[in-house]
Design a protein around this motif. Structure first.
Motif, short mmCIF file in Angstrom:
data_model
loop_
_atom_site.label_atom_id
_atom_site.label_comp_id
_atom_site.label_asym_id
_atom_site.label_seq_id
_atom_site.Cartn_x
_atom_site.Cartn_y
_atom_site.Cartn_z
N LYS A 250 0.85 -1.19 0.00
CA LYS A 250 0.00 0.00 0.00
C LYS A 250 0.89 1.24 0.00
CE LYS A 250 -0.39 -0.58 5.01
NZ LYS A 250 -1.33 -0.85 6.13
N ASN A 251 0.29 2.37 -0.23
CA ASN A 251 1.06 3.61 -0.30
C ASN A 251 1.75 3.92 1.04
OD1 ASN A 251 0.19 3.91 -2.89
ND2 ASN A 251 -1.40 5.43 -2.41
N LEU A 252 2.98 4.41 0.94
CA LEU A 252 3.73 4.79 2.13
C LEU A 252 3.31 6.20 2.55
CD1 LEU A 252 6.07 4.13 4.13
CD2 LEU A 252 7.59 5.29 2.53
N ASN B 265 7.02 9.29 -10.98
CA ASN B 265 6.02 8.82 -11.96
C ASN B 265 5.52 7.40 -11.65
OD1 ASN B 265 6.42 11.24 -13.47
ND2 ASN B 265 8.23 10.31 -14.44
N SER B 266 5.46 7.08 -10.37
CA SER B 266 4.97 5.76 -9.94
C SER B 266 4.08 5.94 -8.72
CB SER B 266 6.15 4.84 -9.57
OG SER B 266 6.97 4.59 -10.69
N PRO B 267 3.26 4.94 -8.39
CA PRO B 267 2.43 5.03 -7.18
C PRO B 267 3.30 5.22 -5.94
CG PRO B 267 1.76 3.17 -8.56
CD PRO B 267 3.05 3.67 -9.13
N LYS B 268 2.71 5.78 -4.90
CA LYS B 268 3.47 6.04 -3.68
C LYS B 268 3.75 4.76 -2.89
CE LYS B 268 2.11 10.86 -3.11
NZ LYS B 268 3.42 11.33 -3.56
N SER B 269 3.37 3.64 -3.46
CA SER B 269 3.73 2.35 -2.85
C SER B 269 5.10 1.89 -3.32
CB SER B 269 2.69 1.28 -3.21
OG SER B 269 2.61 1.11 -4.62
N GLU B 270 5.69 2.63 -4.27
CA GLU B 270 7.01 2.29 -4.78
C GLU B 270 8.03 3.30 -4.25
OE1 GLU B 270 7.38 1.26 -8.88
OE2 GLU B 270 5.29 0.58 -9.02
N ILE B 271 9.04 2.75 -3.59
CA ILE B 271 10.00 3.58 -2.85
C ILE B 271 11.42 3.30 -3.33
CG2 ILE B 271 10.80 4.24 -0.52
CD1 ILE B 271 7.77 4.60 -1.03
N TYR C 27 3.67 -2.25 7.02
CA TYR C 27 3.60 -2.50 5.58
C TYR C 27 4.19 -3.89 5.26
CZ TYR C 27 3.07 2.60 5.41
OH TYR C 27 2.64 3.90 5.60
N ASP C 28 3.66 -4.50 4.20
CA ASP C 28 4.25 -5.73 3.68
C ASP C 28 5.07 -5.39 2.45
OD1 ASP C 28 3.15 -7.42 5.58
OD2 ASP C 28 1.31 -7.73 4.41
N VAL C 29 6.25 -5.98 2.38
CA VAL C 29 7.14 -5.74 1.23
C VAL C 29 6.77 -6.73 0.13
CG1 VAL C 29 9.51 -5.70 0.39
CG2 VAL C 29 8.98 -4.88 2.70
N VAL C 30 6.37 -6.21 -1.02
CA VAL C 30 5.95 -7.05 -2.15
C VAL C 30 7.13 -7.40 -3.05
CG1 VAL C 30 4.49 -7.17 -4.21
CG2 VAL C 30 3.64 -6.05 -2.12
N ARG C 31 8.00 -6.43 -3.30
CA ARG C 31 9.10 -6.64 -4.23
C ARG C 31 10.32 -5.84 -3.80
NH1 ARG C 31 10.58 -4.18 -9.25
NH2 ARG C 31 8.79 -2.76 -9.05
#
Length: 309
Positions: A214-216, A245-251, A272-276
């Motif tokens: 989810k978004n950070l 230029n990416s969702p705020k779930s990408e850090i 948060y759960d880490v997906v990738r």
């Protein structure tokens, strides 16, 4: 002139007449009988050699089989002489190594060895005056790791990153730093113990592209940037930001830790759960022109760049 006078004249001039005595062939003066050369009736076949075949024109069919010469191969399990091991590491010559061995400056697996001709294995811990030696040239391999491979050199873990670099070199390289089995990105391998010790102590900055479930939240981003404590352990990062230029779930997260478990520790602590997880840069190294699952050897220029870290 009388006939007698003519006879005497011929004797005095040493001329021989028709009836002159011929040279004696006795007492070994007879000429040797020359043996007539044997007529070559065809090719002579050595019974010890393989038989040859010829066509109607006499042309040889096929070719001779060369005898197989057995070559005795060295068995690596027999080990390598200690003085050669030391010389191969670049410390000194074999003759000088014998002197150092005799004076007790060399240890093998923690024990002083001063026996001439002592043999060691490449896996042994050989040290000269306290410094560990490496008889192989220093090798550095960069891998773009795919998912599903454990970062270990143990065969008990199923598919490992060692399977991916098996043909990269004959040197005894090991992974430096860690990536989880499902993490991807840059992973370095080397047999340079000094390099490993140096950067294990000070760390190598690595930039990760992280995807969360989810978004950070902005306050959590700020908290991670400023640093905080988890179970009495201070957590610090080099940099953190949202990916453009990416969702705020990408850090994007830069850390100096050699492992990546710290990433899950940080985000799971905040809910948060880490997906990738993907390691994008490792020190001065990037993934440019290195497809997933492929490896390459570091250049001299890249190695020199590590000295500036």
């Amino acid at each position: 002139m009388s006939a007698q006078d003519n006879y005497d004249k011929g004797r005095s001039s040493n001329k021989q007449g028709k009836n002159a005595r011929k040279k004696s062939m006795a007492r070994g003066n007879a000429p040797l009988k020359s043996e007539s050369p044997k007529k070559n009736t065809g090719r002579q076949q050595d019974p010890a050699k393989p038989k040859l075949k010829f066509d109607k024109t006499g042309k040889e069919i096929g070719r001779r089989e060369k005898p197989v010469r057995e070559v005795k191969k060295s068995n690596p399990e027999d080990g390598i002489r200690l003085n050669k091991y030391i010389a191969n590491s670049g410390v000194c010559s074999r003759r000088e190594a014998d002197t150092y061995i005799a004076t007790g400056l060399v240890t093998v697996n923690g024990k002083i060895v001063n026996e001439m001709g002592y043999k060691v294995q490449l896996t042994d811990d050989v040290r000269f005056d306290g410094r560990r030696l490496n008889p192989e040239p220093n090798t550095y391999i960069l891998l773009n790791k795919p998912k599903g491979f454990a970062t270990t050199d143990s065969n008990a873990k199923g598919m490992t990153v060692m399977d991916l670099v098996a043909n990269a070199t004959t040197a005894k390289i090991k992974p430096f730093g860690r990536l989880g089995r499902n993490a991807t990105g840059l992973l370095l391998f080397t047999n340079d113990d000094e390099f490993v010790q140096k950067f294990t102590k000070k760390g190598i900055p690595r930039l990760f592209h992280i995807e969360l479930d989810k978004n950070l939240k902005a306050e959590h981003l700020k908290k991670i940037k400023e640093g905080f404590t988890i179970e009495g352990k201070e957590i610090t990062v080099e940099e953190i930001s949202y990916v453009d230029n990416s969702p705020k779930s990408e850090i994007g997260l830069k850390i100096k830790h050699t492992g990546n478990s710290i990433i899950r520790t940080i985000f799971e602590h905040l809910g948060y759960d880490v997906v990738r997880v993907d390691c994008v840069t490792l020190g001065p190294l990037t993934k440019k022109d290195l497809p997933r699952g492929r490896w390459r050897t570091l250049t001299e220029k890249e190695l020199n760049m590590f000295s500036m870290i």
